[in-house]
Design an enzyme around this catalytic site. Sequence first.
Site, PDB file in Angstrom:
ATOM      1  N   HIS A  72      -3.857 -24.538  81.168  1.00  0.00           N
ATOM      2  CA  HIS A  72      -4.885 -23.701  81.805  1.00  0.00           C
ATOM      3  C   HIS A  72      -5.265 -24.317  83.139  1.00  0.00           C
ATOM      4  O   HIS A  72      -5.687 -25.464  83.191  1.00  0.00           O
ATOM      5  CB  HIS A  72      -6.133 -23.603  80.900  1.00  0.00           C
ATOM      6  CG  HIS A  72      -5.976 -22.591  79.803  1.00  0.00           C
ATOM      7  ND1 HIS A  72      -7.050 -22.010  79.168  1.00  0.00           N
ATOM      8  CD2 HIS A  72      -4.873 -22.061  79.226  1.00  0.00           C
ATOM      9  CE1 HIS A  72      -6.623 -21.147  78.267  1.00  0.00           C
ATOM     10  NE2 HIS A  72      -5.306 -21.171  78.264  1.00  0.00           N
ATOM     11  N   TYR A 200     -16.517 -18.804  79.871  1.00  0.00           N
ATOM     12  CA  TYR A 200     -17.838 -19.373  79.535  1.00  0.00           C
ATOM     13  C   TYR A 200     -18.872 -18.360  80.017  1.00  0.00           C
ATOM     14  O   TYR A 200     -18.976 -18.107  81.216  1.00  0.00           O
ATOM     15  CB  TYR A 200     -18.058 -20.688  80.268  1.00  0.00           C
ATOM     16  CG  TYR A 200     -17.314 -21.886  79.695  1.00  0.00           C
ATOM     17  CD1 TYR A 200     -16.015 -22.179  80.104  1.00  0.00           C
ATOM     18  CD2 TYR A 200     -17.923 -22.709  78.751  1.00  0.00           C
ATOM     19  CE1 TYR A 200     -15.347 -23.285  79.584  1.00  0.00           C
ATOM     20  CE2 TYR A 200     -17.248 -23.818  78.228  1.00  0.00           C
ATOM     21  CZ  TYR A 200     -15.962 -24.098  78.650  1.00  0.00           C
ATOM     22  OH  TYR A 200     -15.297 -25.179  78.150  1.00  0.00           O
ATOM     23  N   PRO A 292     -20.625 -29.265  72.734  1.00  0.00           N
ATOM     24  CA  PRO A 292     -19.224 -28.943  73.036  1.00  0.00           C
ATOM     25  C   PRO A 292     -19.002 -28.119  74.308  1.00  0.00           C
ATOM     26  O   PRO A 292     -17.881 -27.858  74.688  1.00  0.00           O
ATOM     27  CB  PRO A 292     -18.760 -28.167  71.806  1.00  0.00           C
ATOM     28  CG  PRO A 292     -19.990 -27.749  71.108  1.00  0.00           C
ATOM     29  CD  PRO A 292     -21.065 -28.690  71.472  1.00  0.00           C
ATOM     30  N   LYS A 296     -15.881 -32.128  75.896  1.00  0.00           N
ATOM     31  CA  LYS A 296     -15.780 -33.566  76.136  1.00  0.00           C
ATOM     32  C   LYS A 296     -15.754 -34.413  74.864  1.00  0.00           C
ATOM     33  O   LYS A 296     -15.485 -35.617  74.923  1.00  0.00           O
ATOM     34  CB  LYS A 296     -16.968 -34.032  77.000  1.00  0.00           C
ATOM     35  CG  LYS A 296     -16.905 -33.518  78.414  1.00  0.00           C
ATOM     36  CD  LYS A 296     -15.743 -34.134  79.192  1.00  0.00           C
ATOM     37  CE  LYS A 296     -15.356 -33.291  80.382  1.00  0.00           C
ATOM     38  NZ  LYS A 296     -13.941 -32.948  80.363  1.00  0.00           N
ATOM     39  N   TYR A 384     -14.328 -31.456  84.498  1.00  0.00           N
ATOM     40  CA  TYR A 384     -13.742 -30.718  83.375  1.00  0.00           C
ATOM     41  C   TYR A 384     -12.333 -31.237  83.038  1.00  0.00           C
ATOM     42  O   TYR A 384     -11.987 -31.397  81.853  1.00  0.00           O
ATOM     43  CB  TYR A 384     -13.685 -29.216  83.690  1.00  0.00           C
ATOM     44  CG  TYR A 384     -13.505 -28.349  82.455  1.00  0.00           C
ATOM     45  CD1 TYR A 384     -12.231 -28.073  81.953  1.00  0.00           C
ATOM     46  CD2 TYR A 384     -14.603 -27.823  81.770  1.00  0.00           C
ATOM     47  CE1 TYR A 384     -12.052 -27.305  80.803  1.00  0.00           C
ATOM     48  CE2 TYR A 384     -14.436 -27.050  80.616  1.00  0.00           C
ATOM     49  CZ  TYR A 384     -13.164 -26.801  80.142  1.00  0.00           C
ATOM     50  OH  TYR A 384     -13.001 -26.054  79.002  1.00  0.00           O
TER      51      TYR A 384
HETATM   52  P1  FAS Z   1     -14.483 -37.380  63.492  1.00  0.00           P
HETATM   53  O1  FAS Z   1     -15.865 -37.057  62.966  1.00  0.00           O
HETATM   54  O2  FAS Z   1     -13.570 -36.283  63.889  1.00  0.00           O
HETATM   55  O3  FAS Z   1     -13.684 -38.224  62.391  1.00  0.00           O
HETATM   56  C1  FAS Z   1     -14.334 -39.222  61.645  1.00  0.00           C
HETATM   57  C2  FAS Z   1     -13.558 -39.402  60.347  1.00  0.00           C
HETATM   58  O4  FAS Z   1     -14.163 -40.477  59.617  1.00  0.00           O
HETATM   59  C3  FAS Z   1     -13.608 -38.167  59.459  1.00  0.00           C
HETATM   60  O5  FAS Z   1     -12.316 -37.814  59.037  1.00  0.00           O
HETATM   61  C4  FAS Z   1     -14.501 -38.593  58.283  1.00  0.00           C
HETATM   62  O6  FAS Z   1     -14.096 -37.994  57.068  1.00  0.00           O
HETATM   63  C5  FAS Z   1     -14.277 -40.082  58.258  1.00  0.00           C
HETATM   64  N1  FAS Z   1     -15.392 -40.848  57.688  1.00  0.00           N
HETATM   65  C6  FAS Z   1     -16.719 -40.620  57.817  1.00  0.00           C
HETATM   66  N2  FAS Z   1     -17.425 -41.563  57.148  1.00  0.00           N
HETATM   67  C7  FAS Z   1     -16.498 -42.412  56.588  1.00  0.00           C
HETATM   68  C8  FAS Z   1     -16.586 -43.584  55.788  1.00  0.00           C
HETATM   69  N3  FAS Z   1     -17.767 -44.068  55.422  1.00  0.00           N
HETATM   70  N4  FAS Z   1     -15.441 -44.187  55.392  1.00  0.00           N
HETATM   71  C9  FAS Z   1     -14.226 -43.698  55.781  1.00  0.00           C
HETATM   72  N5  FAS Z   1     -14.072 -42.583  56.530  1.00  0.00           N
HETATM   73  C10 FAS Z   1     -15.203 -41.968  56.941  1.00  0.00           C
HETATM   74  N6  FAS Z   1     -15.414 -31.389  70.620  1.00  0.00           N
HETATM   75  C11 FAS Z   1     -14.873 -30.662  71.626  1.00  0.00           C
HETATM   76  O7  FAS Z   1     -14.385 -31.246  72.593  1.00  0.00           O
HETATM   77  N7  FAS Z   1     -14.866 -29.280  71.560  1.00  0.00           N
HETATM   78  C12 FAS Z   1     -15.389 -28.610  70.468  1.00  0.00           C
HETATM   79  O8  FAS Z   1     -15.374 -27.387  70.431  1.00  0.00           O
HETATM   80  C13 FAS Z   1     -15.949 -29.338  69.406  1.00  0.00           C
HETATM   81  N8  FAS Z   1     -16.466 -28.700  68.297  1.00  0.00           N
HETATM   82  C14 FAS Z   1     -17.024 -29.454  67.281  1.00  0.00           C
HETATM   83  C15 FAS Z   1     -17.580 -28.849  66.120  1.00  0.00           C
HETATM   84  C16 FAS Z   1     -18.150 -29.618  65.101  1.00  0.00           C
HETATM   85  C17 FAS Z   1     -18.743 -28.947  63.868  1.00  0.00           C
HETATM   86  C18 FAS Z   1     -18.196 -31.022  65.229  1.00  0.00           C
HETATM   87  C19 FAS Z   1     -18.849 -31.875  64.158  1.00  0.00           C
HETATM   88  C20 FAS Z   1     -17.659 -31.633  66.366  1.00  0.00           C
HETATM   89  C21 FAS Z   1     -17.056 -30.848  67.388  1.00  0.00           C
HETATM   90  N9  FAS Z   1     -16.489 -31.444  68.519  1.00  0.00           N
HETATM   91  C22 FAS Z   1     -15.938 -30.739  69.528  1.00  0.00           C
HETATM   92  C23 FAS Z   1     -16.465 -32.847  68.650  1.00  0.00           C
HETATM   93  C24 FAS Z   1     -15.301 -33.368  67.841  1.00  0.00           C
HETATM   94  O9  FAS Z   1     -14.125 -32.789  68.310  1.00  0.00           O
HETATM   95  C25 FAS Z   1     -15.322 -34.864  67.944  1.00  0.00           C
HETATM   96  O10 FAS Z   1     -15.531 -35.313  69.275  1.00  0.00           O
HETATM   97  C26 FAS Z   1     -14.084 -35.483  67.392  1.00  0.00           C
HETATM   98  O11 FAS Z   1     -13.915 -35.009  66.076  1.00  0.00           O
HETATM   99  C27 FAS Z   1     -14.247 -37.002  67.465  1.00  0.00           C
HETATM  100  O12 FAS Z   1     -13.288 -37.565  66.669  1.00  0.00           O
HETATM  101  P2  FAS Z   1     -13.630 -38.868  65.787  1.00  0.00           P
HETATM  102  O13 FAS Z   1     -14.342 -39.836  66.630  1.00  0.00           O
HETATM  103  O14 FAS Z   1     -12.341 -39.234  65.143  1.00  0.00           O
HETATM  104  O15 FAS Z   1     -14.696 -38.388  64.705  1.00  0.00           O
HETATM  105  C1  PHB Z   2     -12.575 -24.478  71.692  1.00  0.00           C
HETATM  106  O1  PHB Z   2     -11.540 -23.863  72.009  1.00  0.00           O
HETATM  107  O2  PHB Z   2     -12.884 -24.712  70.497  1.00  0.00           O
HETATM  108  C2  PHB Z   2     -13.495 -24.961  72.784  1.00  0.00           C
HETATM  109  C3  PHB Z   2     -13.103 -24.844  74.109  1.00  0.00           C
HETATM  110  C4  PHB Z   2     -13.957 -25.288  75.107  1.00  0.00           C
HETATM  111  C5  PHB Z   2     -15.197 -25.814  74.764  1.00  0.00           C
HETATM  112  C6  PHB Z   2     -15.585 -25.925  73.421  1.00  0.00           C
HETATM  113  C7  PHB Z   2     -14.730 -25.488  72.431  1.00  0.00           C
HETATM  114  O3  PHB Z   2     -16.035 -26.238  75.746  1.00  0.00           O
END
Ligand code: FAS
Ligand code: PHB
Length: 389
Positions: A72, A200, A292, A296, A384
Site C-alpha cells: 500500500h 480512515y 490501534p 503501531k 506511518y
Molecule cells: P501478544 O499479546 O500478542 O502476545 C503475548 C503472548 O503471551 C500471548 O500469546 C499470550 O497467550 C502469552 N502469555 C500471556 N501471559 C503469559 C504467561 N503468563 N505465560 C506464558 N505466556 C503468556 N496492533 C496493530 O498494529 N493494529 C491492530 O489493529 C491491533 N489490534 C489489536 C486488537 C486487540 C484486541 C489487541 C489486544 C491488540 C491489538 N493490536 C493491534 C496490538 C497487537 O497487535 C500487539 O501489538 C501485538 O499482539 C504485540 O505482540 P506481543 O508483544 O507478542 O503480545
Molecule cells: C487492520 O487491518 O486490522 C488495521 C489496519 C490499520 C490500523 C489498525 C488496524 O490502524
Amino acid sequence: MRTQVVIIGGGPSGLLLGQLLHTQGIKAVVLERKTRDYVLSRIRAGILERGTIALMHEAGVGARLEKEGYVHDGTIISYGDEDFTVNFKEHTGTSVVVYGQTEVTRDLYDAREAAGLETVFNVEQVQIHGADTDASYVTYEVDGAEQRIDCDYIAGCDGFHGVSRQAIPLSVRKEYEKVYPFGWLGILSETPPVNEELIYAASERGFALCSMRNENLSRYYIQCSLSDKPEDWTDEAFWQELKRRIPKAHADKLVTGPSIEKSIAPLRSFVTEPMRWGRLFLCGDAAHIVPPTGAKGLNTAASDIHYLYQGLKQHYREHDSTGLDAYSEKALARVWKAERFSWWMTNLLHRFPDQTAFDLKMQKADIDFLRSNREAQSVMAQNYIGLPY
Ligand code: FAS
Ligand code: PHB
C-alpha cells in the site's frame, strides 16, 4: 534444564525473537500460556512497517509475506463525505504492506517447528526468579508438574496481561497510561474490500476504518461505546453504521456479508519504564500499548525485538554487553514516538464525548490542514511507514 534465553510468550514478539536468535545459534525456549491454534485465532494487526518486514526476512520467514502481502502506497483520510489521500510513497519513497498478524505468527510458528525449536504450550504459574542476580531462572507448571529452566536472560514477551512486567518491583517501575473513552468494534467478513487502500474515516457519528486481509477478506472497525458488547451489534446494524461514517461514494460500493469474527478492543496508551530489570527484558505489549489507530502495536513490538536481538547477538558473539545495557533507553526512545503518533491519529479522527463545539472546530481545522499541507502529510507519512530504528 538450562538455556541461554527464556522467552515468556508465544505471540509475535516472542516468536520473532526466538527465530532471530536461532539464526545466530543462540538457544531459547518459548513458554506460551495458550495453544498455537488459540494464538492464531486472535485477529489483530494488519499493517507491517518496512522495519518489521526487514526483520521477518532477517529471521528467514519473509517469503510468504513477499508473495501474499499487499503493498500500500498510501491511505485515504475522510471527514464526512470529503476525502483525500496521503501518499506515503510520494513523501518517503516507502510503502507499507498489508499482511495480518495472524499470518506473521503462523509463519513464525511454522519456522520454529521446522527448525525443531522448543515451545512449551499451556504453561501455567510462570514465575521469574533472580532476574536481579547472576542466577536467573523461570519456573512454570505444565499438567500440574512444576518445571524449572535456568537461563542467562529472560525476554518478557507475554503481552499486557502477562507476568513479566509485574516481576519488576513497583519501586523500580514507572507506568504511564491514558485510557480512551471508547473502543473499536471490529469485524472480519469474506467480502471484497470497499477500496484498494485503507480508509480512515472521521465523521460526526464517530470513527471508522476500512481495511482488509486479502481480495476476499475485509476488516472493518467502527468506534463504539465502552459499554457495548459484540453481541449488541447485529451484522446489519454494523454495516448500516459503517455506511453512515464513510463517504457516500464508498458506502455505495460497500459489499456486505456475514461476519466471521466480531470483537471489541478497548483503546489505551500505556508505557512502563524501564523496559529492563537485571536479566529481564520487556518487549512488545508487555511494556507498551498504543491505540490501534496508527497501526503501531505490532510494529513497535518488532523494533523492541530488533534492539534486544542486536544486544544479545553482540553479547554472545563479542562478549560485549553495551547493546543490552542500552536496550531500555533505545527501545523507549522509539516507543514514545509511536505513542505520540498513535495518540495524535486517535485524537484527530475520533469523537470524544466531552468535545465542545470549539473542540470540533479545532479537529476539523487539523484535518483540513493535513489535507492542504504537503509537509503535514509528509510528517504523517514518515510516522506511518515507521520511523528508523
Ligand atoms: P501478544 O499479546 O500478542 O502476545 C503475548 C503472548 O503471551 C500471548 O500469546 C499470550 O497467550 C502469552 N502469555 C500471556 N501471559 C503469559 C504467561 N503468563 N505465560 C506464558 N505466556 C503468556 N496492533 C496493530 O498494529 N493494529 C491492530 O489493529 C491491533 N489490534 C489489536 C486488537 C486487540 C484486541 C489487541 C489486544 C491488540 C491489538 N493490536 C493491534 C496490538 C497487537 O497487535 C500487539 O501489538 C501485538 O499482539 C504485540 O505482540 P506481543 O508483544 O507478542 O503480545
Ligand atoms: C487492520 O487491518 O486490522 C488495521 C489496519 C490499520 C490500523 C489498525 C488496524 O490502524
